[in-house]
Design a protein around this motif. Sequence first.
Motif, mmCIF file in Angstrom:
data_model
loop_
_atom_site.group_PDB
_atom_site.id
_atom_site.type_symbol
_atom_site.label_atom_id
_atom_site.label_comp_id
_atom_site.label_asym_id
_atom_site.label_seq_id
_atom_site.Cartn_x
_atom_site.Cartn_y
_atom_site.Cartn_z
ATOM 1 N N PRO A 181 39.293 95.922 -25.082
ATOM 2 C CA PRO A 181 38.438 95.758 -23.746
ATOM 3 C C PRO A 181 38.880 95.633 -22.799
ATOM 4 N N PRO A 182 37.499 95.450 -21.202
ATOM 5 C CA PRO A 182 37.790 94.683 -20.428
ATOM 6 C C PRO A 182 38.657 93.745 -20.474
ATOM 7 N N THR A 183 39.908 93.804 -19.679
ATOM 8 C CA THR A 183 40.833 92.494 -19.582
ATOM 9 C C THR A 183 40.279 91.351 -18.707
ATOM 10 N N PRO A 184 40.664 90.339 -19.459
ATOM 11 C CA PRO A 184 40.421 88.796 -19.225
ATOM 12 C C PRO A 184 40.862 88.804 -17.402
ATOM 13 N N GLN A 185 40.215 88.316 -16.747
ATOM 14 C CA GLN A 185 40.473 87.569 -15.229
ATOM 15 C C GLN A 185 40.172 86.587 -15.103
ATOM 16 N N ASP A 186 40.277 85.470 -15.832
ATOM 17 C CA ASP A 186 40.289 83.945 -15.399
ATOM 18 C C ASP A 186 41.619 83.724 -16.943
ATOM 19 N N ALA A 187 43.646 84.616 -16.805
ATOM 20 C CA ALA A 187 44.297 84.363 -16.968
ATOM 21 C C ALA A 187 45.649 84.332 -16.691
ATOM 22 N N GLY A 188 45.234 83.274 -15.203
ATOM 23 C CA GLY A 188 46.129 83.444 -14.092
ATOM 24 C C GLY A 188 46.657 85.335 -13.433
ATOM 25 N N GLY A 189 46.197 86.130 -13.967
ATOM 26 C CA GLY A 189 46.880 87.515 -14.013
ATOM 27 C C GLY A 189 48.114 87.563 -15.249
ATOM 28 N N ARG A 190 48.181 86.818 -16.257
ATOM 29 C CA ARG A 190 49.377 86.879 -17.420
ATOM 30 C C ARG A 190 48.582 87.383 -18.038
ATOM 31 N N GLN A 191 47.209 88.299 -18.563
ATOM 32 C CA GLN A 191 47.524 89.076 -19.578
ATOM 33 C C GLN A 191 46.752 90.587 -19.186
ATOM 34 N N LYS A 192 47.331 91.603 -19.699
ATOM 35 C CA LYS A 192 47.049 92.416 -19.583
ATOM 36 C C LYS A 192 46.514 93.788 -20.894
ATOM 37 N N GLY A 193 45.978 94.592 -20.792
ATOM 38 C CA GLY A 193 45.956 95.093 -22.305
ATOM 39 C C GLY A 193 46.951 95.578 -22.482
ATOM 40 N N ILE A 194 47.354 95.519 -21.797
ATOM 41 C CA ILE A 194 49.554 95.981 -22.983
ATOM 42 C C ILE A 194 50.173 95.690 -21.556
ATOM 43 N N GLY A 195 51.081 94.628 -21.968
ATOM 44 C CA GLY A 195 52.083 94.051 -20.720
ATOM 45 C C GLY A 195 53.097 95.303 -20.390
ATOM 46 N N ALA A 196 53.631 94.737 -19.248
ATOM 47 C CA ALA A 196 54.397 95.613 -18.704
ATOM 48 C C ALA A 196 55.432 96.190 -19.660
ATOM 49 N N HIS A 197 56.754 97.607 -20.482
ATOM 50 C CA HIS A 197 57.205 97.871 -20.918
ATOM 51 C C HIS A 197 57.663 99.266 -20.955
ATOM 52 N N THR A 198 58.769 99.235 -21.458
ATOM 53 C CA THR A 198 58.919 101.337 -21.927
ATOM 54 C C THR A 198 58.942 101.454 -22.775
ATOM 55 N N ASP A 199 58.784 102.509 -23.519
ATOM 56 C CA ASP A 199 58.692 103.070 -24.745
ATOM 57 C C ASP A 199 59.754 103.596 -25.299
ATOM 58 N N TYR A 200 59.904 103.006 -26.368
ATOM 59 C CA TYR A 200 61.087 102.776 -27.360
ATOM 60 C C TYR A 200 61.786 103.688 -27.777
ATOM 61 N N GLY A 201 61.331 104.305 -28.162
ATOM 62 C CA GLY A 201 61.632 106.128 -28.376
ATOM 63 C C GLY A 201 62.039 107.202 -27.811
ATOM 64 N N GLY A 202 61.651 108.423 -28.100
ATOM 65 C CA GLY A 202 61.596 109.871 -27.795
ATOM 66 C C GLY A 202 61.265 110.206 -26.520
ATOM 67 N N LEU A 203 59.321 110.498 -27.024
ATOM 68 C CA LEU A 203 58.642 111.288 -26.198
ATOM 69 C C LEU A 203 57.678 110.827 -26.641
ATOM 70 N N SER A 262 63.150 106.320 -18.383
ATOM 71 C CA SER A 262 62.388 105.679 -19.089
ATOM 72 C C SER A 262 61.287 104.851 -18.433
ATOM 73 N N THR A 263 59.950 104.993 -17.652
ATOM 74 C CA THR A 263 59.433 104.156 -16.793
ATOM 75 C C THR A 263 58.333 102.857 -17.388
ATOM 76 N N VAL A 264 58.618 102.210 -16.190
ATOM 77 C CA VAL A 264 57.943 100.990 -16.445
ATOM 78 C C VAL A 264 57.147 101.274 -16.347
ATOM 79 N N HIS A 265 55.829 100.851 -17.636
ATOM 80 C CA HIS A 265 54.688 101.186 -17.491
ATOM 81 C C HIS A 265 53.656 100.463 -18.246
ATOM 82 N N ARG A 266 51.894 100.024 -17.709
ATOM 83 C CA ARG A 266 51.509 99.164 -18.772
ATOM 84 C C ARG A 266 50.106 99.726 -18.606
ATOM 85 N N VAL A 267 49.107 98.757 -19.120
ATOM 86 C CA VAL A 267 47.639 98.867 -19.149
ATOM 87 C C VAL A 267 46.763 97.654 -18.623
ATOM 88 N N ILE A 268 46.058 97.738 -18.030
ATOM 89 C CA ILE A 268 45.122 96.269 -17.679
ATOM 90 C C ILE A 268 43.646 97.528 -17.066
#
Length: 330
Positions: A181-203, A262-268
Amino acid sequence: MTVSFVIPTVDVSVLRNPSPSPSDLAPIAAQIRSACTTSGFFQITNHTMDAALVAKAFEYSRKFFSLPLDSKLAAKGQMNGYEPMGANAAAKGTLPDAKESYFVGEEGRSMSDMGIGGNVWPTDPSLPEDFKSTILAYRSQVQALSFKLYSVIALSLDLRADFFDEFLKGDASAARFLHYPPTPQDAGGRQKGIGAHTDYGGLTLLIQDGVGGLQIHPTGSLDDDDAWQDVPPVTVPSGAPPAIVCNIGDFLQLWTNGLYRSTVHRVINLSGKERYSIAYFANGGMDNEVEPIEKCVELTGGKKLFEKVTAKKHIFGRFKQSFADAQKST
């Protein structure tokens, strides 16, 4: 100086040939190598997936996520099936991720030693009768494409095309249907669709809708919040299968001793619209061991930068941590 990446779009129509030769694959292998040594991300077009099946899978995904919560929770299993909003946190120090998802692995298979049960199918009568068969057909097609891409990645490293075949034996990789859903903008920037991470596996192979929101961080230094770079959806001709975002995960970084990234990425999701995507994590068999490839060690200075690890230990450890971090953040 601001660092940014070029994320190439690679036409992989040659993969439609049932038996392409290494020389046929050489041009796309070179493009993929360039991407993997820089951003770790590339997008592919004219691939082997059926456009109508992909569209149907997205339609059924939207139908599933629009169900009442009780109906979705009835399809909740052990790290398979429905995962409710806020169930995990991909990044430490953030609020739980603002997304819900639905996992589908190999039908009829569970991995009890990892706490992963079999597929759990929704029973809500409003869903189409062919919901299950459509979702499984999607997983089958994207799995087949991932195997072809592993062959190209092997060639990109000047290895035999079948180098990763042993790793792919027993593959039980999961497709993950996602709703942001649209990411809430009342969380002080601490909430993302999915936070910064690298993917665990191969591809990872990701098909996103046209809403956008996927971002990569060129340096990985998350203190620099202005450096995030969008990975916009690629527009394709009407009737063509949608572009697929491919990115390198931790295993390929380990295999290549850091040559591939393996690059850090996120969804917002700041669009104000609902966002849907389907990710496929091509992680191979869980009992396989991953360690730096000798040729890649030589190319990166002669010293192994990573220790050998089993796929099971690494992936399960990362999953457990994400669930624990969600509990701490609530």
